[in-house]
Scaffold this motif. Structure first.
Motif, PDB file in Angstrom:
ATOM      1  N   LEU A  58       0.860  -1.188   0.000  1.00  0.00           N
ATOM      2  CA  LEU A  58       0.000   0.000   0.000  1.00  0.00           C
ATOM      3  C   LEU A  58       0.889   1.229   0.000  1.00  0.00           C
ATOM      4  O   LEU A  58       1.860   1.295   0.762  1.00  0.00           O
ATOM      5  N   ARG A  59       0.558   2.188  -0.840  1.00  0.00           N
ATOM      6  CA  ARG A  59       1.308   3.442  -0.877  1.00  0.00           C
ATOM      7  C   ARG A  59       0.631   4.485   0.008  1.00  0.00           C
ATOM      8  O   ARG A  59      -0.552   4.364   0.351  1.00  0.00           O
ATOM      9  N   GLY A  60       1.394   5.515   0.319  1.00  0.00           N
ATOM     10  CA  GLY A  60       0.807   6.722   0.907  1.00  0.00           C
ATOM     11  C   GLY A  60       0.219   6.543   2.293  1.00  0.00           C
ATOM     12  O   GLY A  60      -0.749   7.220   2.643  1.00  0.00           O
ATOM     13  N   GLN A  61       0.771   5.665   3.108  1.00  0.00           N
ATOM     14  CA  GLN A  61       0.233   5.438   4.459  1.00  0.00           C
ATOM     15  C   GLN A  61       0.874   6.416   5.450  1.00  0.00           C
ATOM     16  O   GLN A  61       1.968   6.938   5.216  1.00  0.00           O
ATOM     17  N   THR A  62       0.176   6.628   6.550  1.00  0.00           N
ATOM     18  CA  THR A  62       0.722   7.482   7.618  1.00  0.00           C
ATOM     19  C   THR A  62       0.643   6.693   8.915  1.00  0.00           C
ATOM     20  O   THR A  62      -0.245   6.927   9.733  1.00  0.00           O
ATOM     21  N   MET A  63       1.541   5.740   9.049  1.00  0.00           N
ATOM     22  CA  MET A  63       1.521   4.846  10.208  1.00  0.00           C
ATOM     23  C   MET A  63       2.527   5.319  11.256  1.00  0.00           C
ATOM     24  O   MET A  63       3.576   5.867  10.928  1.00  0.00           O
ATOM     25  N   THR A  64       2.196   5.060  12.507  1.00  0.00           N
ATOM     26  CA  THR A  64       3.099   5.339  13.623  1.00  0.00           C
ATOM     27  C   THR A  64       3.488   3.992  14.227  1.00  0.00           C
ATOM     28  O   THR A  64       2.831   2.974  13.947  1.00  0.00           O
ATOM     29  N   PRO A  65       4.509   3.955  15.095  1.00  0.00           N
ATOM     30  CA  PRO A  65       4.810   2.678  15.755  1.00  0.00           C
ATOM     31  C   PRO A  65       3.577   2.093  16.450  1.00  0.00           C
ATOM     32  O   PRO A  65       3.367   0.874  16.444  1.00  0.00           O
ATOM     33  N   ALA A  66       2.716   2.940  17.000  1.00  0.00           N
ATOM     34  CA  ALA A  66       1.508   2.440  17.684  1.00  0.00           C
ATOM     35  C   ALA A  66       0.515   1.831  16.697  1.00  0.00           C
ATOM     36  O   ALA A  66      -0.003   0.721  16.932  1.00  0.00           O
ATOM     37  N   THR A  67       0.249   2.495  15.564  1.00  0.00           N
ATOM     38  CA  THR A  67      -0.732   1.936  14.623  1.00  0.00           C
ATOM     39  C   THR A  67      -0.155   0.727  13.882  1.00  0.00           C
ATOM     40  O   THR A  67      -0.886  -0.203  13.542  1.00  0.00           O
ATOM     41  N   LEU A  68       1.163   0.714  13.674  1.00  0.00           N
ATOM     42  CA  LEU A  68       1.785  -0.479  13.075  1.00  0.00           C
ATOM     43  C   LEU A  68       1.620  -1.681  14.011  1.00  0.00           C
ATOM     44  O   LEU A  68       1.316  -2.796  13.578  1.00  0.00           O
ATOM     45  N   THR A  69       1.829  -1.444  15.309  1.00  0.00           N
ATOM     46  CA  THR A  69       1.720  -2.524  16.295  1.00  0.00           C
ATOM     47  C   THR A  69       0.291  -3.066  16.338  1.00  0.00           C
ATOM     48  O   THR A  69       0.071  -4.276  16.413  1.00  0.00           O
ATOM     49  N   GLU A  70      -0.681  -2.164  16.233  1.00  0.00           N
ATOM     50  CA  GLU A  70      -2.091  -2.588  16.214  1.00  0.00           C
ATOM     51  C   GLU A  70      -2.399  -3.383  14.950  1.00  0.00           C
ATOM     52  O   GLU A  70      -3.044  -4.410  14.980  1.00  0.00           O
ATOM     53  N   PHE A  71      -1.921  -2.875  13.826  1.00  0.00           N
ATOM     54  CA  PHE A  71      -2.232  -3.493  12.532  1.00  0.00           C
ATOM     55  C   PHE A  71      -1.624  -4.895  12.421  1.00  0.00           C
ATOM     56  O   PHE A  71      -2.283  -5.837  11.973  1.00  0.00           O
ATOM     57  N   ILE A  72      -0.384  -5.063  12.854  1.00  0.00           N
ATOM     58  CA  ILE A  72       0.279  -6.364  12.677  1.00  0.00           C
ATOM     59  C   ILE A  72      -0.472  -7.458  13.442  1.00  0.00           C
ATOM     60  O   ILE A  72      -0.520  -8.616  13.024  1.00  0.00           O
ATOM     61  N   ALA A  73      -1.112  -7.082  14.558  1.00  0.00           N
ATOM     62  CA  ALA A  73      -1.794  -8.082  15.388  1.00  0.00           C
ATOM     63  C   ALA A  73      -3.002  -8.693  14.670  1.00  0.00           C
ATOM     64  O   ALA A  73      -3.485  -9.758  15.061  1.00  0.00           O
ATOM     65  N   ARG A  74      -3.483  -8.049  13.605  1.00  0.00           N
ATOM     66  CA  ARG A  74      -4.587  -8.618  12.824  1.00  0.00           C
ATOM     67  C   ARG A  74      -4.162  -9.876  12.070  1.00  0.00           C
ATOM     68  O   ARG A  74      -4.995 -10.653  11.615  1.00  0.00           O
ATOM     69  N   PHE A  75      -2.858 -10.038  11.871  1.00  0.00           N
ATOM     70  CA  PHE A  75      -2.351 -11.171  11.095  1.00  0.00           C
ATOM     71  C   PHE A  75      -1.977 -12.356  11.975  1.00  0.00           C
ATOM     72  O   PHE A  75      -1.706 -13.432  11.484  1.00  0.00           O
ATOM     73  N   GLY A  76      -1.888 -12.127  13.279  1.00  0.00           N
ATOM     74  CA  GLY A  76      -1.476 -13.192  14.180  1.00  0.00           C
ATOM     75  C   GLY A  76      -0.702 -12.585  15.320  1.00  0.00           C
ATOM     76  O   GLY A  76      -0.783 -11.373  15.578  1.00  0.00           O
ATOM     77  N   GLU A  77       0.070 -13.426  15.972  1.00  0.00           N
ATOM     78  CA  GLU A  77       0.823 -12.938  17.132  1.00  0.00           C
ATOM     79  C   GLU A  77       2.113 -12.267  16.660  1.00  0.00           C
ATOM     80  O   GLU A  77       2.889 -12.882  15.917  1.00  0.00           O
ATOM     81  N   PRO A  78       2.357 -11.021  17.049  1.00  0.00           N
ATOM     82  CA  PRO A  78       3.610 -10.375  16.644  1.00  0.00           C
ATOM     83  C   PRO A  78       4.822 -11.115  17.228  1.00  0.00           C
ATOM     84  O   PRO A  78       4.762 -11.591  18.360  1.00  0.00           O
ATOM     85  N   GLU A  79       5.862 -11.224  16.437  1.00  0.00           N
ATOM     86  CA  GLU A  79       7.093 -11.937  16.852  1.00  0.00           C
ATOM     87  C   GLU A  79       8.074 -10.937  17.444  1.00  0.00           C
ATOM     88  O   GLU A  79       8.148  -9.792  16.990  1.00  0.00           O
ATOM     89  N   ASP A  80       8.833 -11.393  18.435  1.00  0.00           N
ATOM     90  CA  ASP A  80       9.886 -10.545  19.002  1.00  0.00           C
ATOM     91  C   ASP A  80      11.092 -10.479  18.069  1.00  0.00           C
ATOM     92  O   ASP A  80      11.232 -11.297  17.167  1.00  0.00           O
ATOM     93  N   HIS A  81      11.969  -9.546  18.339  1.00  0.00           N
ATOM     94  CA  HIS A  81      13.183  -9.380  17.525  1.00  0.00           C
ATOM     95  C   HIS A  81      14.401  -9.760  18.348  1.00  0.00           C
ATOM     96  O   HIS A  81      14.426  -9.555  19.565  1.00  0.00           O
ATOM     97  N   THR A  82      15.399 -10.301  17.659  1.00  0.00           N
ATOM     98  CA  THR A  82      16.568 -10.818  18.375  1.00  0.00           C
ATOM     99  C   THR A  82      17.359  -9.700  19.052  1.00  0.00           C
ATOM    100  O   THR A  82      17.774  -9.844  20.195  1.00  0.00           O
ATOM    101  N   LEU A  83      17.574  -8.593  18.336  1.00  0.00           N
ATOM    102  CA  LEU A  83      18.399  -7.521  18.901  1.00  0.00           C
ATOM    103  C   LEU A  83      17.517  -6.404  19.452  1.00  0.00           C
ATOM    104  O   LEU A  83      16.992  -5.580  18.712  1.00  0.00           O
ATOM    105  N   LYS A  84      17.360  -6.399  20.769  1.00  0.00           N
ATOM    106  CA  LYS A  84      16.421  -5.451  21.393  1.00  0.00           C
ATOM    107  C   LYS A  84      16.878  -4.001  21.234  1.00  0.00           C
ATOM    108  O   LYS A  84      16.068  -3.083  21.270  1.00  0.00           O
ATOM    109  N   GLU A  85      18.191  -3.792  21.061  1.00  0.00           N
ATOM    110  CA  GLU A  85      18.671  -2.401  21.017  1.00  0.00           C
ATOM    111  C   GLU A  85      18.177  -1.656  19.779  1.00  0.00           C
ATOM    112  O   GLU A  85      18.253  -0.439  19.724  1.00  0.00           O
TER     113      GLU A  85
END
Ligand SMILES: O=C(O)CCC(=O)C(=O)O
Ligand SMILES: [Fe+2]
Length: 295
Positions: A58-85
């Protein structure tokens, strides 16, 4: 915008979203949807398009870390990342890919995904989906390429398919980290113990509809079970080359700020590409969805 695809390719999906292929037979560009404001039915149709098309954009989106976090949860459980920093402070599921340095410290992983691969192929349950959202992009370079491994499988002769079906590939995180081109390092004993080797089918079945995909990877593979090296590794390389050197299997994404691209790791390979990092800054936000055991 992919001008090679005529507008007549636009189709209705469900009741709410219009899409057109990213390339013939693969992927869906979703048109006229503002993810940050869309209603539930529209977002359900977006999720449905993802499972059917191998990739969505999708082009032209205005997502924030908060809305990205909400959106990804629609697909399943969000996965953690190896490097927390490298996660965005306060948003543990949002990982930064960037060459930006703030106060002498990199804020993200740089050149993380250069080389054809599927994410977390060295885990027993590799991530199902990868989402990239473009915050800042170079004027040139840094395209992301996604290969359609279902089309590649379907392009093989029945005889070749019969030879490959049932083969099992041995993946190793330790090998990957020791030999990677950018950021190579030896693992601590603790990390070694936490990341045992895994074995995945070379031909993967998509749980949504049973479609099959040729599913090798590079970087993590150390052998094909039952085949001595170099024969096994040569076979993997031959298949990766088959998938990734033919334009008919590759979608090349040229980034604009506000693009959201998401691919299905169960039926694709992908790679980042280089850019002039002395001249440009790139910042992408990456989110992952947990996967299940390949079969
Ligand atoms: O930066 C890119 O274009 C690709 C990154 C990648 O492979 C990943 O985040 O999994
Ligand atoms: Fe990746």
């Amino acid at each position: 915008m992919n001008t090679a695809i005529p507008n007549t390719a636009i189709e209705e999906v469900g009741i709410k979203v219009r899409t057109r292929p990213l390339m013939p037979g693969f992927g869906a560009e979703i048109l006229d949807v503002d993810l940050a404001r869309a209603d539930d039915a529209t977002l359900d149709a977006v999720v449905d398009a993802f499972h059917r098309h191998g990739a969505i954009m999708l082009r032209g989106q205005t997502m924030t870390p908060a809305t990205l976090t909400e959106f990804i949860a629609r697909f399943g459980e969000p996965e953690d990342h190896t490097l927390k920093e490298f996660t965005v402070p306060g948003f543990p599921k949002v990982y930064r890919l960037s060459n930006r340095v703030v106060d002498g410290k990199p804020i993200g992983a740089h050149n993380d995904g250069v080389g054809w691969h599927t994410d977390y192929s060295d885990k027993a349950e590799p991530v199902m989906a990868t989402m990239l959202y473009a915050v800042e992009v170079p004027a040139e370079g840094s395209d992301t390429l996604v290969a359609d491994c279902v089309a590649a499988w379907n392009a093989l002769s029945p005889e070749r398919q019969a030879e490959l079906e049932g083969l099992v590939v041995h993946h190793s995180y330790q090998h990957f980290m020791r030999t990677r081109e950018f950021g190579a390092r030896e693992l601590s004993d603790e990390l070694k113990a936490a990341n045992p080797d895994v074995y995945h089918p070379l031909v993967r079945t998509h749980p949504a509809d049973g479609r099959k995909a040729l599913w090798p990877s590079t970087g993590t593979v150390i052998e094909v079970m039952g085949k001595p090296n170099p024969e096994g590794l040569d076979l993997v390389q031959e298949l990766v080359d088959f998938i990734t050197t033919q334009d008919r299997f590759i979608y090349r994404h040229k980034w604009q700020v506000g693009d959201l691209l998401m691919w299905d790791n169960r039926c694709t390979l992908h790679t980042g590409t280089l850019f002039d990092d002395t001249k440009y800054i790139r910042e992408m936000h990456r989110l992952w969805v947990r996967g299940d055991r390949p079969y």
